[in-house]
Design a protein around this motif. Structure first.
Motif, PDB file in Angstrom:
ATOM      1  N   ASN A 140     -19.934  36.227  63.784  1.00 56.76           N
ATOM      2  CA  ASN A 140     -21.230  36.453  64.400  1.00 56.76           C
ATOM      3  C   ASN A 140     -21.629  37.925  64.427  1.00 56.76           C
ATOM      4  O   ASN A 140     -22.719  38.276  64.884  1.00 56.76           O
ATOM      5  CB  ASN A 140     -21.201  35.908  65.832  1.00 56.76           C
ATOM      6  CG  ASN A 140     -22.533  35.999  66.532  1.00 56.76           C
ATOM      7  OD1 ASN A 140     -23.501  35.403  66.096  1.00 56.76           O
ATOM      8  ND2 ASN A 140     -22.592  36.761  67.628  1.00 56.76           N
ATOM      9  N   ASP A 176     -25.980  40.964  66.768  1.00 55.58           N
ATOM     10  CA  ASP A 176     -25.638  39.684  66.139  1.00 55.58           C
ATOM     11  C   ASP A 176     -26.183  39.603  64.724  1.00 55.58           C
ATOM     12  O   ASP A 176     -27.290  40.058  64.436  1.00 55.58           O
ATOM     13  CB  ASP A 176     -26.197  38.515  66.949  1.00 55.58           C
ATOM     14  CG  ASP A 176     -25.524  38.348  68.293  1.00 55.58           C
ATOM     15  OD1 ASP A 176     -24.489  38.997  68.516  1.00 55.58           O
ATOM     16  OD2 ASP A 176     -26.040  37.569  69.122  1.00 55.58           O
ATOM     17  N   SER A 203     -22.466  27.521  65.633  1.00 57.44           N
ATOM     18  CA  SER A 203     -23.892  27.484  65.322  1.00 57.44           C
ATOM     19  C   SER A 203     -24.382  28.843  64.827  1.00 57.44           C
ATOM     20  O   SER A 203     -23.943  29.890  65.317  1.00 57.44           O
ATOM     21  CB  SER A 203     -24.711  27.084  66.556  1.00 57.44           C
ATOM     22  OG  SER A 203     -24.474  25.740  66.909  1.00 57.44           O
ATOM     23  N   PRO A 239     -27.031  31.543  65.042  1.00 54.08           N
ATOM     24  CA  PRO A 239     -28.105  31.902  65.979  1.00 54.08           C
ATOM     25  C   PRO A 239     -29.407  32.203  65.233  1.00 54.08           C
ATOM     26  O   PRO A 239     -29.405  32.910  64.224  1.00 54.08           O
ATOM     27  CB  PRO A 239     -27.568  33.158  66.672  1.00 54.08           C
ATOM     28  CG  PRO A 239     -26.105  33.190  66.388  1.00 54.08           C
ATOM     29  CD  PRO A 239     -25.930  32.520  65.067  1.00 54.08           C
ATOM     30  N   ARG A 240     -30.493  31.673  65.721  1.00 54.43           N
ATOM     31  CA  ARG A 240     -31.777  31.815  65.030  1.00 54.43           C
ATOM     32  C   ARG A 240     -32.230  33.285  64.963  1.00 54.43           C
ATOM     33  O   ARG A 240     -32.692  33.750  63.904  1.00 54.43           O
ATOM     34  CB  ARG A 240     -32.839  30.973  65.733  1.00 54.43           C
ATOM     35  CG  ARG A 240     -34.162  30.883  64.982  1.00 54.43           C
ATOM     36  CD  ARG A 240     -35.112  29.931  65.714  1.00 54.43           C
ATOM     37  NE  ARG A 240     -34.619  28.558  65.692  1.00 54.43           N
ATOM     38  CZ  ARG A 240     -34.935  27.674  64.752  1.00 54.43           C
ATOM     39  NH1 ARG A 240     -35.730  28.020  63.754  1.00 54.43           N
ATOM     40  NH2 ARG A 240     -34.469  26.437  64.805  1.00 54.43           N
TER      41      ARG A 240
END
Length: 302
Positions: free
Chosen positions: A82, A188, A264, A266-267
């Motif tokens: 990340n 991020d 996941s 992250p958008r």
């Protein structure tokens, strides 16, 4: 037990939760017999996806992004790293104290590129984010990391951008250089992701991806719950060519600074990286999240 083969672009500390999941049997608990290979050169991962010998590839999301609508469509279904795992080395002691990216203007920066374009892409994006023109810096980046590391220690250039583990190992053995910046602290970004050719994804494959995400998530949680000092012997086995104190230090830095969060993508981090790829001309315009990311397998494992 269902075979599920992974082809990866490298062997890196930022992939640690995957290694833990393998060693601790988390994948097998999900009915997956996960195996891994690392081709040389690294772009052999795309060949393995194309000929069906691999079920997924692990690497930078910049590859599926630049291939989209040009060569092949890939779908990203999970993330492991990340944050950016790089560091900037500079000459002299106490490099981090008072360092600013603007100090590098007019200087020469060495950057490894043998494992792909991510190093240069991220560094130049970071410069632009800080209002600096990447063209105001000279680069030497067409050599592999070992060669550039030796040349930097021998006196070439002013700064060296490499993976944090190698940077800390160099600084530990050479008092003439020091860490100027740990890029894990710089926000991020979906640095390392798992993907597959879009057209080959079936309901059965998607279910295997979900189970893979369950196990990988357990690996992430395990690493975050354990101080690296408590599993230093395991780290020594995983990275035998680096002093274990260095591996422990970098692992704990990654734990503190958000290297591992969840499976996941992250958008907001995706959008940030897409802008960087667009500015670097790898994509004509930033891709929309749903264009290449299927968050279903990662979301379903929660």
């Amino acid at each position: 037990m269902e075979p599920f083969h992974l082809t990866a672009t490298g062997y890196n500390l930022n992939y640690l939760p995957e290694y833990i999941a393998l060693r601790h049997g988390f994948f097998r608990e999900q009915g997956l017999d996960v195996s891994v290979n690392i081709p040389t050169p690294w772009d052999g991962v795309l060949d393995a996806l194309a000929d069906g010998t691999a079920d997924m590839a692990l690497g930078g999301i910049w590859v599926p992004s630049m291939y989209r609508d040009r060569v092949q469509h890939y779908t990203v279904f999970a993330q492991i790293a990340n944050r950016c795992p790089l560091a900037v080395l500079r000459r002299g002691p106490d490099g981090a104290e008072g360092f600013q990216l603007g100090d590098m203007v007019g200087k020469t920066v060495l950057m490894k590129s043998g494992g792909g374009a991510s190093v240069g892409l991220f560094f130049k994006m970071l410069l632009r984010e800080h209002g600096l023109d990447p063209r105001t810096i000279d680069y030497i980046q067409d050599l592999d990391g070992v060669m550039l590391g030796n040349l930097f220690e021998g006196g070439m250039g002013d700064y060296y951008v490499t993976d944090y583990l190698s940077a800390l190992a160099m600084a530990a053995r050479n008092t003439e250089v020091s860490i100027a910046m740990e890029m894990v602290t710089q926000g991020d970004i979906p640095w390392s992701v798992y993907y597959r050719e879009t057209a080959t994804i079936t309901p059965a494959i998607r279910d295997a991806q979900r189970r893979f995400c369950v196990a990988l998530g357990q690996g992430i949680d395990w690493v975050l719950e354990h101080d690296a000092e408590s599993f230093r012997d395991e780290l020594a086995e995983l990275f035998p060519n680096v002093p274990v104190e260095t591996v422990v230090s970098v692992t704990n830095s990654f734990r503190r600074n958000g290297m591992w969060t969840s499976t996941s993508v992250p958008r907001a981090a995706f959008d940030r990286w897409q802008q960087g790829l667009c500015d670097a001309r790898l994509v004509k315009e930033p891709l929309a999240y749903e264009t290449i990311v299927d968050n279903g397998p990662a979301a379903a494992q929660r």
